[in-house]
Design a protein around this motif. Structure first.
Motif, PDB file in Angstrom:
ATOM      1  N   LYS A   1      -4.017  -6.927  -4.658  1.00  0.00           N
ATOM      2  CA  LYS A   1      -2.629  -7.453  -4.161  1.00  0.00           C
ATOM      3  C   LYS A   1      -1.402  -7.498  -5.082  1.00  0.00           C
TER       4      LYS A   1
ATOM      5  N   ASN B   1       2.534   1.842  -3.390  1.00  0.00           N
ATOM      6  CA  ASN B   1       1.486   2.334  -4.368  1.00  0.00           C
ATOM      7  C   ASN B   1       1.121   3.991  -3.985  1.00  0.00           C
ATOM      8  N   ASN B   2       1.009   4.070  -2.634  1.00  0.00           N
ATOM      9  CA  ASN B   2       0.671   5.487  -2.816  1.00  0.00           C
ATOM     10  C   ASN B   2       1.968   6.487  -2.879  1.00  0.00           C
TER      11      ASN B   2
ATOM     12  N   THR C   1       0.883  -1.165   0.193  1.00  0.00           N
ATOM     13  CA  THR C   1      -0.012  -0.049  -0.003  1.00  0.00           C
ATOM     14  C   THR C   1       0.880   1.259   0.004  1.00  0.00           C
ATOM     15  N   HIS C   2       1.916   1.326   0.768  1.00  0.00           N
ATOM     16  CA  HIS C   2       2.902   2.467   0.695  1.00  0.00           C
ATOM     17  C   HIS C   2       3.531   2.675  -0.641  1.00  0.00           C
TER      18      HIS C   2
END
Length: 115
Positions: free
Chosen positions: A57, A39-40, A36-37
């Motif tokens: 995922k 991607n951000n 997630t990090h």
């Protein structure tokens, strides 16, 4: 040279962590947060004018030990799908309490997005 051999054999470079390296891909809560990090971070680097879509995922995630992760995933940037690799480290070690805060992580390297 004897000093170098003694230093290398000592515990000077030993990192004692609950997070052990794994040669096989993993799927853990921490690897999910790392994904997630990554991607951000990618989204912030490409800017608000770029259309970006991420899968649910990663393709694969590995722990390199000591809360360092290698994430392999795909990203769709302006209707073009690319594979990327992101190396990321959680800076607080065994204290996972702040893992959702990006300020506690460091992006070590990213490839494939703008190549």
């Amino acid at each position: 040279m004897p000093f170098i051999y003694k230093t290398a054999a000592s515990d000077l470079f030993l990192v004692d962590s609950k997070d052990q390296a794994s040669p096989i891909a993993i799927s853990t809560p921490m690897s999910g947060i790392a994904f997630t990090h990554c991607n951000n971070y990618i989204k912030s680097e490409l800017g608000p004018d770029t259309t970006v879509a991420f899968p649910e995922k990663p393709l694969n995630a590995w722990t390199l030990g000591n809360y360092q992760y290698l994430i392999s995933a795909e990203v769709t940037v302006s209707n073009s799908t690319k594979k990327y690799a992101c190396r990321i480290t959680y800076n607080n070690g065994d204290n996972e309490e702040g893992s959702l805060d990006f300020d506690n992580w460091s992006i070590i390297g990213l490839s494939g997005v703008t190549d």
